[in-house]
Scaffold this motif. Sequence first.
Motif, PDB file in Angstrom:
ATOM      1  N   ALA A 213       9.065  -9.307  -3.168  1.00  0.00           N
ATOM      2  CA  ALA A 213       7.539  -9.338  -3.496  1.00  0.00           C
ATOM      3  C   ALA A 213       6.940  -7.972  -3.816  1.00  0.00           C
ATOM      4  CB  ALA A 213       6.710  -9.703  -2.214  1.00  0.00           C
ATOM      5  N   VAL A 214       7.492  -6.752  -3.619  1.00  0.00           N
ATOM      6  CA  VAL A 214       7.353  -5.568  -3.884  1.00  0.00           C
ATOM      7  C   VAL A 214       8.774  -4.787  -4.577  1.00  0.00           C
ATOM      8  CG1 VAL A 214       6.526  -3.336  -2.946  1.00  0.00           C
ATOM      9  CG2 VAL A 214       5.843  -5.685  -1.948  1.00  0.00           C
ATOM     10  N   PRO A 215       8.352  -4.903  -5.832  1.00  0.00           N
ATOM     11  CA  PRO A 215       9.420  -4.217  -6.815  1.00  0.00           C
ATOM     12  C   PRO A 215       9.940  -2.751  -6.342  1.00  0.00           C
ATOM     13  CG  PRO A 215       7.815  -5.549  -7.951  1.00  0.00           C
ATOM     14  CD  PRO A 215       7.401  -5.223  -6.870  1.00  0.00           C
ATOM     15  N   THR A 216       8.934  -1.977  -5.750  1.00  0.00           N
ATOM     16  CA  THR A 216       9.430  -0.552  -5.579  1.00  0.00           C
ATOM     17  C   THR A 216       9.869  -0.396  -4.205  1.00  0.00           C
ATOM     18  OG1 THR A 216       7.098  -0.108  -5.312  1.00  0.00           O
ATOM     19  CG2 THR A 216       8.139   0.346  -7.500  1.00  0.00           C
ATOM     20  N   ALA A 217       9.999  -1.540  -3.379  1.00  0.00           N
ATOM     21  CA  ALA A 217      10.439  -1.263  -2.099  1.00  0.00           C
ATOM     22  C   ALA A 217      11.824  -1.314  -1.928  1.00  0.00           C
ATOM     23  CB  ALA A 217       9.841  -2.658  -1.346  1.00  0.00           C
ATOM     24  N   ILE A 218      12.624  -0.696  -0.926  1.00  0.00           N
ATOM     25  CA  ILE A 218      14.082  -0.489  -1.067  1.00  0.00           C
ATOM     26  C   ILE A 218      14.181  -0.896   0.744  1.00  0.00           C
ATOM     27  CG2 ILE A 218      14.206   0.777  -2.845  1.00  0.00           C
ATOM     28  CD1 ILE A 218      14.412   3.297  -0.756  1.00  0.00           C
TER      29      ILE A 218
ATOM     30  N   ARG B  99      14.809   8.290   7.554  1.00  0.00           N
ATOM     31  CA  ARG B  99      13.158   7.602   8.221  1.00  0.00           C
ATOM     32  C   ARG B  99      12.582   6.635   7.170  1.00  0.00           C
ATOM     33  NH1 ARG B  99      10.738  10.305  12.068  1.00  0.00           N
ATOM     34  NH2 ARG B  99      11.504  12.536  12.879  1.00  0.00           N
ATOM     35  N   TYR B 100      12.031   5.592   7.846  1.00  0.00           N
ATOM     36  CA  TYR B 100      11.573   4.455   7.174  1.00  0.00           C
ATOM     37  C   TYR B 100      10.211   4.235   7.286  1.00  0.00           C
ATOM     38  CZ  TYR B 100      16.524   3.620   6.959  1.00  0.00           C
ATOM     39  OH  TYR B 100      17.824   3.622   6.645  1.00  0.00           O
ATOM     40  N   HIS B 101       9.407   3.532   6.473  1.00  0.00           N
ATOM     41  CA  HIS B 101       8.031   3.380   6.486  1.00  0.00           C
ATOM     42  C   HIS B 101       7.677   2.255   7.221  1.00  0.00           C
ATOM     43  CE1 HIS B 101       8.165   5.497   2.609  1.00  0.00           C
ATOM     44  NE2 HIS B 101       7.343   6.351   3.213  1.00  0.00           N
ATOM     45  N   VAL B 102       8.700   1.167   7.179  1.00  0.00           N
ATOM     46  CA  VAL B 102       8.686   0.022   8.106  1.00  0.00           C
ATOM     47  C   VAL B 102      10.070  -0.183   8.861  1.00  0.00           C
ATOM     48  CG1 VAL B 102       8.446  -2.608   7.958  1.00  0.00           C
ATOM     49  CG2 VAL B 102       7.057  -1.061   6.654  1.00  0.00           C
ATOM     50  N   ILE B 103       9.878  -0.443  10.304  1.00  0.00           N
ATOM     51  CA  ILE B 103      11.016  -0.917  10.972  1.00  0.00           C
ATOM     52  C   ILE B 103      10.686  -2.477  11.340  1.00  0.00           C
ATOM     53  CG2 ILE B 103      12.555  -0.823  12.949  1.00  0.00           C
ATOM     54  CD1 ILE B 103      11.921   2.204  12.943  1.00  0.00           C
TER      55      ILE B 103
ATOM     56  N   ALA C  37       0.878  -1.247   0.060  1.00  0.00           N
ATOM     57  CA  ALA C  37      -0.021  -0.082   0.010  1.00  0.00           C
ATOM     58  C   ALA C  37       0.893   1.212   0.113  1.00  0.00           C
ATOM     59  CB  ALA C  37      -0.938  -0.010   1.425  1.00  0.00           C
ATOM     60  N   VAL C  38       1.843   1.320   0.720  1.00  0.00           N
ATOM     61  CA  VAL C  38       2.714   2.544   0.755  1.00  0.00           C
ATOM     62  C   VAL C  38       3.544   2.651  -0.479  1.00  0.00           C
ATOM     63  CG1 VAL C  38       4.807   3.472   2.046  1.00  0.00           C
ATOM     64  CG2 VAL C  38       2.974   2.535   3.343  1.00  0.00           C
ATOM     65  N   ALA C  39       4.052   1.352  -1.141  1.00  0.00           N
ATOM     66  CA  ALA C  39       4.526   1.426  -2.305  1.00  0.00           C
ATOM     67  C   ALA C  39       3.744   2.045  -3.367  1.00  0.00           C
ATOM     68  CB  ALA C  39       5.135   0.199  -2.703  1.00  0.00           C
ATOM     69  N   ALA C  40       2.518   1.672  -3.666  1.00  0.00           N
ATOM     70  CA  ALA C  40       1.458   2.080  -4.448  1.00  0.00           C
ATOM     71  C   ALA C  40       1.362   3.693  -4.380  1.00  0.00           C
ATOM     72  CB  ALA C  40       0.323   1.170  -4.428  1.00  0.00           C
ATOM     73  N   ARG C  41       1.009   3.961  -3.078  1.00  0.00           N
ATOM     74  CA  ARG C  41       1.015   5.482  -2.761  1.00  0.00           C
ATOM     75  C   ARG C  41       1.974   6.237  -3.011  1.00  0.00           C
ATOM     76  NH1 ARG C  41      -0.490   4.785   2.140  1.00  0.00           N
ATOM     77  NH2 ARG C  41       1.318   5.666   3.212  1.00  0.00           N
ATOM     78  N   GLU C  42       3.234   6.199  -2.346  1.00  0.00           N
ATOM     79  CA  GLU C  42       4.435   6.995  -2.428  1.00  0.00           C
ATOM     80  C   GLU C  42       5.347   6.710  -3.527  1.00  0.00           C
ATOM     81  OE1 GLU C  42       4.713   9.083   0.070  1.00  0.00           O
ATOM     82  OE2 GLU C  42       2.908   8.525   1.317  1.00  0.00           O
ATOM     83  N   GLY C  43       5.288   5.702  -4.300  1.00  0.00           N
ATOM     84  CA  GLY C  43       6.042   5.141  -5.277  1.00  0.00           C
ATOM     85  C   GLY C  43       7.355   4.393  -4.626  1.00  0.00           C
ATOM     86  N   GLU C  44       7.440   4.408  -3.403  1.00  0.00           N
ATOM     87  CA  GLU C  44       8.557   3.573  -3.025  1.00  0.00           C
ATOM     88  C   GLU C  44       7.957   2.976  -1.364  1.00  0.00           C
ATOM     89  OE1 GLU C  44      12.093   5.633  -2.801  1.00  0.00           O
ATOM     90  OE2 GLU C  44      11.684   6.650  -1.116  1.00  0.00           O
ATOM     91  N   CYS C  45       8.394   2.081  -0.830  1.00  0.00           N
ATOM     92  CA  CYS C  45       8.483   1.768   0.600  1.00  0.00           C
ATOM     93  C   CYS C  45       9.828   1.472   1.021  1.00  0.00           C
ATOM     94  CB  CYS C  45       7.583   0.704   0.904  1.00  0.00           C
ATOM     95  SG  CYS C  45       7.137   0.191   2.506  1.00  0.00           S
ATOM     96  N   ARG C  46      10.256   2.372   2.219  1.00  0.00           N
ATOM     97  CA  ARG C  46      11.589   2.232   2.893  1.00  0.00           C
ATOM     98  C   ARG C  46      11.377   1.192   4.101  1.00  0.00           C
ATOM     99  NH1 ARG C  46      10.899   7.394   1.457  1.00  0.00           N
ATOM    100  NH2 ARG C  46      10.512   8.197   3.630  1.00  0.00           N
ATOM    101  N   ILE C  47      12.412   0.264   4.002  1.00  0.00           N
ATOM    102  CA  ILE C  47      12.373  -0.824   5.197  1.00  0.00           C
ATOM    103  C   ILE C  47      13.477  -0.768   5.980  1.00  0.00           C
ATOM    104  CG2 ILE C  47      12.171  -3.197   5.472  1.00  0.00           C
ATOM    105  CD1 ILE C  47      10.506  -3.246   2.851  1.00  0.00           C
TER     106      ILE C  47
END
Length: 292
Positions: A143-148, A189-193, A116-126
């Motif tokens: 599983a999520v090609p735009t996550a980093i 800062r990260y969307h997921v820790i 959901a974050v990747a779709a909304r923000e264009g990336e998801c930082r983990i």
Amino acid sequence: MADQLPETLGQSLREAQARLAAAAVDDPALDARLIVEHFSGTTRTQAIADPERKVDAGIVAEIDAALRRRAGGEPVHRILGYREFYGLRLSLSPETLEPRPDTETLVEAMLPFVRAVAAREGECRILDLGTGTGAIALALLSAVPTAIATGVDLSAGALATAARNAGQLGLAGRFTVLQSDWFEKVSGRYHVIAANPPYIPSEDIGNLQDEVRNFDPRLALDGGADGLNPYRIIAAEAARFLETEGRIAVEIGHTQHNEVCEIFAAAGYVPGGAFRDLGGNDRVIVFERIKP
């Protein structure tokens, strides 16, 4: 075994299973098959279709050595040098835990949010704390090609293994390793820790299964006197590195749900979901920070 040459694939499998059964290995049939297939470069289908296939002397010797190690208590995946996790083959090293199916619960728990974050923000930082083999971060990236992701570990050896796994999986461009004592050298800062921290009380280490106690690194097991020290550190320090409306996901010991929730509640978090593993045990809690 090494004296009976040439040997067939079928004979290798039968003798391997017999040796491991005699050594009281928990699942001798499975471990025998894994060892023979790995060192002979064959598959289960080939063993069924062509049991008379010859196995050359060098391979028989390698199988023999592996069986001796397994009979001596070394976990089969340590002998093979890899373990499957969430459909990914991950190399192991002495500095890493073996990633286990229970930890896939954390991946499943976080995937909807990461997507959901990747779709909304264009990336998801983990941020993956105590990354070990990189299992959690790399599963989410696959599983999520735009996550980093950034994988943090105190062990240089673990980080080298994680980086190697990222390269082998084609994920190196989205995965960075950082040697740090928890958040000490973390920035941004990260969307997921996410973390599968050490959570075994120090005095309980000696009661663990031999395969865990003798082969998994103590650094990745020992959670301090009550097993809760890492959760205290994460709860106290994560806010500076968590995006607004971000999530923290932690694996826990199956008896630690209430204590971990209390630790995070005292630091200003509320549970955003609790998840059980395939055995029905409490395994993962997701936390959200209370909005001011």
